[in-house]
Design an enzyme around this catalytic site. Structure first.
Site, PDB file in Angstrom:
ATOM      1  N   LYS A  74     -14.229  -1.984   5.493  1.00  0.00           N
ATOM      2  CA  LYS A  74     -13.521  -1.941   4.223  1.00  0.00           C
ATOM      3  C   LYS A  74     -13.718  -0.559   3.625  1.00  0.00           C
ATOM      4  O   LYS A  74     -14.844  -0.151   3.317  1.00  0.00           O
ATOM      5  CB  LYS A  74     -14.096  -2.999   3.294  1.00  0.00           C
ATOM      6  N   ARG A 115      -7.612  -5.801  -8.447  1.00  0.00           N
ATOM      7  CA  ARG A 115      -8.682  -5.787  -9.464  1.00  0.00           C
ATOM      8  C   ARG A 115      -8.125  -6.178 -10.825  1.00  0.00           C
ATOM      9  O   ARG A 115      -8.796  -6.851 -11.608  1.00  0.00           O
ATOM     10  CB  ARG A 115      -9.343  -4.408  -9.508  1.00  0.00           C
ATOM     11  N   LYS A 172      -9.491  -3.152   6.537  1.00  0.00           N
ATOM     12  CA  LYS A 172      -8.820  -3.125   5.247  1.00  0.00           C
ATOM     13  C   LYS A 172      -8.973  -1.769   4.578  1.00  0.00           C
ATOM     14  O   LYS A 172     -10.083  -1.229   4.610  1.00  0.00           O
ATOM     15  CB  LYS A 172      -9.468  -4.221   4.399  1.00  0.00           C
ATOM     16  N   SER A 196      -3.254  -5.152  -1.902  1.00  0.00           N
ATOM     17  CA  SER A 196      -2.353  -5.252  -3.058  1.00  0.00           C
ATOM     18  C   SER A 196      -1.577  -3.960  -3.317  1.00  0.00           C
ATOM     19  O   SER A 196      -0.381  -4.005  -3.642  1.00  0.00           O
ATOM     20  CB  SER A 196      -3.151  -5.663  -4.289  1.00  0.00           C
TER      21      SER A 196
HETATM   22  C1  PBG Z   1     -13.529  -8.115  -3.496  1.00  0.00           C
HETATM   23  C2  PBG Z   1     -12.211  -7.815  -2.899  1.00  0.00           C
HETATM   24  C3  PBG Z   1     -11.324  -6.760  -3.201  1.00  0.00           C
HETATM   25  C4  PBG Z   1     -10.190  -6.988  -2.436  1.00  0.00           C
HETATM   26  C5  PBG Z   1     -10.410  -8.139  -1.677  1.00  0.00           C
HETATM   27  N1  PBG Z   1     -11.672  -8.629  -1.959  1.00  0.00           N
HETATM   28  C6  PBG Z   1     -11.434  -5.663  -4.189  1.00  0.00           C
HETATM   29  C7  PBG Z   1     -12.411  -4.591  -3.986  1.00  0.00           C
HETATM   30  O1  PBG Z   1     -13.112  -4.531  -2.991  1.00  0.00           O
HETATM   31  O2  PBG Z   1     -12.538  -3.764  -4.883  1.00  0.00           O
HETATM   32  C8  PBG Z   1      -8.941  -6.153  -2.472  1.00  0.00           C
HETATM   33  C9  PBG Z   1      -7.710  -6.842  -1.980  1.00  0.00           C
HETATM   34  C10 PBG Z   1      -6.407  -6.201  -2.364  1.00  0.00           C
HETATM   35  O3  PBG Z   1      -6.354  -5.102  -2.956  1.00  0.00           O
HETATM   36  O4  PBG Z   1      -5.391  -6.827  -2.074  1.00  0.00           O
HETATM   37  N2  PBG Z   1     -14.595  -7.378  -3.069  1.00  0.00           N
END
Ligand code: PBG
Length: 333
Positions: A202, A212, A257, A283
């Protein structure tokens, strides 16, 4: 031009649609998609505005979506809770409560016996005042996310959600050692069939903004980004290391991701593990296509289909995308 030139004419197989279909290398079906869903409490006093057509669903609405998703053949849904600000604290303790919101949603949804895996994000960010994925600590006046304290919380959070009926837990926090820790706790409590879908790779990406906003986890602390735990987008080797570690620690499936900017990582990751790897079209990626389509610059259907096939072609076993239901419709028509 000589009669024999050119010998090879690749356009021949592109010339008619039945030939194109016959030789197509990549296929997609409903089995290839996971559907993310934002769920809110009935009395959630956050604005229930949507994100480019994606609402925050009440539990009843969630059931309707899952009925529809069942008809379309979706096999997995990922639930993201919208937690009211007054339930948040420094350590995200609400995430660990068996009587918390998401455990109650799971128990409700389980009653319906949808043939769909219910997947839960395991991270503290919807629950902490800071919006960070872990517990903060201070050392030499510097605030940081404490790895091992966070593991303890994630282990408890995992257990509570397994007890409430989650089929798949998805640690998304990027703490070191969390897969081994969570697996150990699950096994010790006999949840041997609860799977771990690890967000193994990630990146600290600019593309999570709409998410968020939807879960109300905008970073509000002095620690303004997640770069001390999410990955540096200049790097490939540490991505492969994370993949191999999570495999060794006992993950069942992995996520890379965001999606499109990291297809190179996906393609290399599939050579480092035999575990299924999923691509997450996050997103911000969804928003890029939606907004461009609203301006008339791209065709939404074509752009989502193209990106979905790209993930699959690059090696993804399945794709997490907010457009999953639409894509399945487009594949069938
Ligand atoms: C939580 C999480 C996030 C996303 C999925 N799980 C946000 C982040 O890591 O800040 C993002 C998913 C998206 O943007 O569609 N940790």
């Amino acid at each position: 031009m000589s009669a024999t030139f050119p010998v090879k004419r690749p356009r021949r197989l592109r010339s008619r649609s039945f030939l194109r279909d016959l030789v197509a290398q990549t296929t997609l079906s409903a089995n290839d998609f996971l559907l993310p869903l934002f769920v809110r409490g009935e009395n959630c006093n956050l604005p229930t505005d949507s994100f480019l057509g994606i609402p925050r669903y009440s539990v009843d609405e969630c059931k309707k979506v899952l009925e529809n998703a069942t008809r379309k053949g979706i096999k997995a849904a990922m639930l993201f809770p919208v937690i009211e600000p007054e339930k948040k604290d420094e350590t995200g303790s609400y995430a660990l409560r068996p009587d918390g919101f998401l455990p109650s949603v799971l128990r409700e949804l389980k009653k319906e016996k949808f043939p769909i895996a219910l997947c839960v994000d395991i991270a503290l960010d919807p629950y902490t005042l800071s919006g960070h994925d872990g517990v903060l600590a201070t050392k030499d006046d510097i605030v940081y996310v404490h790895n091992d304290l966070t593991l303890e919380a994630l282990g408890q959070m995992s257990l509570v959600h397994a007890q409430s009926g989650a089929d798949v837990l998805c640690p998304s926090d990027m703490m070191d050692g969390r897969i081994a820790h969570i697996r150990k706790i699950l096994d010790a409590h006999n949840f041997i069939d609860v799977s771990l879908l690890s967000y193994a790779v990630k990146y600290a990406s600019s593309l999570y903004g709409p998410f968020r906003h939807m879960v109300g986890a905008t970073l509000s602390h002095d620690l303004k980004d997640k770069k001390t735990y999410q990955m540096d987008y200049r790097n490939e080797k540490e991505a492969l290391q994370e993949v191999m570690l999570d495999d060794a620690e006992g993950a069942d499936m992995l996520i890379i991701k965001p999606g499109l900017p990291y297809l190179d990582i996906l393609t290399k990751a599939v050579t480092k593990t035999t575990l299924p790897i999923f691509a997450y079209q996050v997103s911000g990626e969804y928003a890029m296509i939606k907004c461009a389509a609203q301006y008339g610059y791209v065709n939404e259907r074509d752009a989502f289909l193209e990106t979905a096939f790209s993930f699959k072609r690059a090696g993804a076993s399945a794709i997490i995308t907010y457009a999953a239901l639409d894509i399945i419709d487009w594949l069938n028509n």
